[in-house]
Scaffold this active site. Structure first.
Site, PDB file in Angstrom:
ATOM      1  N   ARG A  49     -36.100  44.949  35.303  1.00 37.68           N
ATOM      2  CA  ARG A  49     -35.706  45.474  33.992  1.00 37.68           C
ATOM      3  C   ARG A  49     -34.243  45.874  34.021  1.00 37.68           C
ATOM      4  NH1 ARG A  49     -37.073  50.525  32.711  1.00 37.68           N
ATOM      5  NH2 ARG A  49     -39.120  50.395  33.675  1.00 37.68           N
ATOM      6  N   LYS A 204     -32.010  28.802  19.532  1.00 32.44           N
ATOM      7  CA  LYS A 204     -31.555  27.684  18.715  1.00 32.44           C
ATOM      8  C   LYS A 204     -30.728  26.711  19.582  1.00 32.44           C
ATOM      9  CE  LYS A 204     -33.570  30.358  15.751  1.00 32.44           C
ATOM     10  NZ  LYS A 204     -32.902  31.307  14.902  1.00 32.44           N
TER      11      LYS A 204
HETATM   12  C1  LIG Z   1     -33.094  32.684  14.513  1.00 32.00           C
HETATM   13  C2  LIG Z   1     -31.931  33.540  14.203  1.00 32.00           C
HETATM   14  C3  LIG Z   1     -31.892  34.883  14.599  1.00 32.00           C
HETATM   15  C4  LIG Z   1     -33.053  35.549  15.290  1.00 32.00           C
HETATM   16  O1  LIG Z   1     -33.262  35.043  16.570  1.00 32.00           O
HETATM   17  P1  LIG Z   1     -34.710  34.961  17.297  1.00 32.00           P
HETATM   18  O2  LIG Z   1     -34.384  34.329  18.589  1.00 32.00           O
HETATM   19  O3  LIG Z   1     -35.590  34.141  16.411  1.00 32.00           O
HETATM   20  O4  LIG Z   1     -35.206  36.355  17.412  1.00 32.00           O
HETATM   21  C5  LIG Z   1     -30.744  35.614  14.290  1.00 32.00           C
HETATM   22  N1  LIG Z   1     -29.708  35.060  13.629  1.00 32.00           N
HETATM   23  C6  LIG Z   1     -29.718  33.768  13.247  1.00 32.00           C
HETATM   24  C7  LIG Z   1     -28.542  33.211  12.512  1.00 32.00           C
HETATM   25  C8  LIG Z   1     -30.820  32.967  13.497  1.00 32.00           C
HETATM   26  O5  LIG Z   1     -30.829  31.693  13.102  1.00 32.00           O
END
Ligand SMILES: *Cc1c(COP(=O)(O)O)cnc(C)c1O
Length: 383
Positions: A49, A204
């Site tokens: 952690r 992403k």
């Molecule tokens: C998906 C997304 C998030 C959140 O991220 P997670 O990994 O789904 O928690 C924040 N900002 C943007 C622009 C995103 O596309």
């Protein structure tokens, strides 16, 4: 000498393992580490952690990418279990009574957190169209500690001036955070434009294969709340697990090849859609018709893989176009190898914020002719 970002990316995390000579990073799944005979921890790790070698490797790689190999700006990376855990960690660094100036079309999860949990805990916020810098300046208060930006914005594809926002934030003794999920360090490096913090949903493009959830914050070393963020990670535990870190490191190593193809496919589709009779308006910062194209050309080195377009015939037609898509998968999220399409108004569910006839697509790595053919047949719906 080896300073190009694509070169850094191709080698991300690949420092030869001193114990074995392994070229690619080992995966340290362990939770805990042994003390020395004198009960010290000379190797630096105690419990995962607080710190884990695979996480450290990712955090250092992300920090280096964000500022470039030769940069004078010193930065530190923090890897969280998701983009929203990262966002939440930054908000937890603030204190009751503090105020946040939020982009009006910020990622909906961030607005939700401020409206619910953190609002109840005493953080206030003002939403403002950050393309209007004078409106941002007007929204600043003595208790404003953070300006939260996202450019390009989601899903309206507005471009905000990072340098201009940084000046306003700093004049008010506040920090500027830029959500860089859509751009990755390859297309935009906010810390070099004056921002104090960059946030990524590595779920992403950085991960790049729709198979891992991870978030990151990269902070300038002179951001005064850095130790507080470290303490929140160590004590509250919203940290990324080692396997997720390892997967994102693996994703980074091909980002330099993936991102230009995302950009090229998206640009070609956007141009093609602009001439389509079933389409009213196309949102892509690379189009000369985009209202902020000039600013985008200045602060981005590529225009990204996301496009938005409004179809004729309103909500019903938008829905039927999505239903007819065969290659574009009906799904939220973005940044994977596969193209995705979604009717954003049904996801965000805030009336009026997102046009009802808007479709958002994450353009993947398929052949451009196949992508065009799929949209072409889907757009025949209801005309
Ligand atoms: C998906 C997304 C998030 C959140 O991220 P997670 O990994 O789904 O928690 C924040 N900002 C943007 C622009 C995103 O596309």
């Amino acid at each position: 000498m080896h300073g190009h970002l694509s070169t850094l990316l191709a080698h991300a995390g690949c420092e030869t393992d001193p114990a074995t000579g392994a070229l690619t990073p080992p995966l340290y799944l362990n939770a805990t580490f042994e003390r020395d005979e004198d009960l010290e921890y000379s190797r630096g790790y105690i419990y995962s952690r607080w710190g884990n070698p695979t996480r450290t490797l990712l955090e250092e790689s992300l920090a280096r990418l964000e500022v470039g190999a030769e940069s004078a700006v010193a930065a530190q990376g923090f890897a969280f279990s998701s983009g929203m855990a990262a966002a939440s960690g930054v908000l937890q660094c603030l204190r009751p009574g503090d105020h946040v100036v939020l982009a009006a079309d910020v990622y909906h999860g961030v607005r939700h957190l401020l409206q619910t949990t953190y609002g109840e805990w005493g953080l206030s916020h003002t939403e403002v169209d950050q393309t209007d810098l004078s409106a941002v300046a007007k929204a600043m208060r003595p208790e404003t500690k953070l300006v939260w930006a996202e450019t390009p914005s989601n899903p309206n594809f507005k471009i905000t001036d990072i340098r201009g926002l940084a000046e306003i934030a700093h004049a008010g003794n506040a920090a500027l955070l830029v959500d860089g999920t859509w751009t990755t360090p390859l297309l935009q490096q906010p810390l070099l434009l004056g921002a104090d913090l960059v946030l990524h949903s590595a779920t992403k493009y950085l991960g790049g294969h729709s198979d891992v959830l991870l978030g990151a914050v990269i902070a300038r070393e002179d951001w005064p709340l850095r130790d507080r963020l470290l303490d929140i990670m160590a004590s509250a535990g919203p940290v990324a697990d080692p396997f997720a870190c390892w997967l994102v490191l693996r994703g980074l190593r091909s980002l330099g090849a993936r991102m230009p193809l995302h950009c090229r496919n998206a640009a070609e589709l956007a141009t093609w859609l602009e001439d389509h009779e079933g389409v009213i308006e196309v949102f892509y910062p690379g189009l000369a018709s985009h209202p902020h194209h000039e600013l985008a050309s200045k602060q981005m080195s590529g225009f990204g893989g996301m496009i938005g377009f409004r179809v004729t015939g309103g909500r019903e037609r938008a829905l039927s176009v999505v239903k007819r898509c065969q290659l574009f998968r009906r799904s939220t999220s973005l940044g994977g190898t596969e193209s995705l399409i979604e009717h954003r108004a049904s996801i965000e569910a805030i009336p009026g914020r997102v046009p009802d006839d808007l479709l958002r697509a994450s353009v993947g790595l398929e052949h451009i002719d196949d992508l065009k053919a799929d949209l072409a047949q889907a757009l025949e719906a209801g005309v």
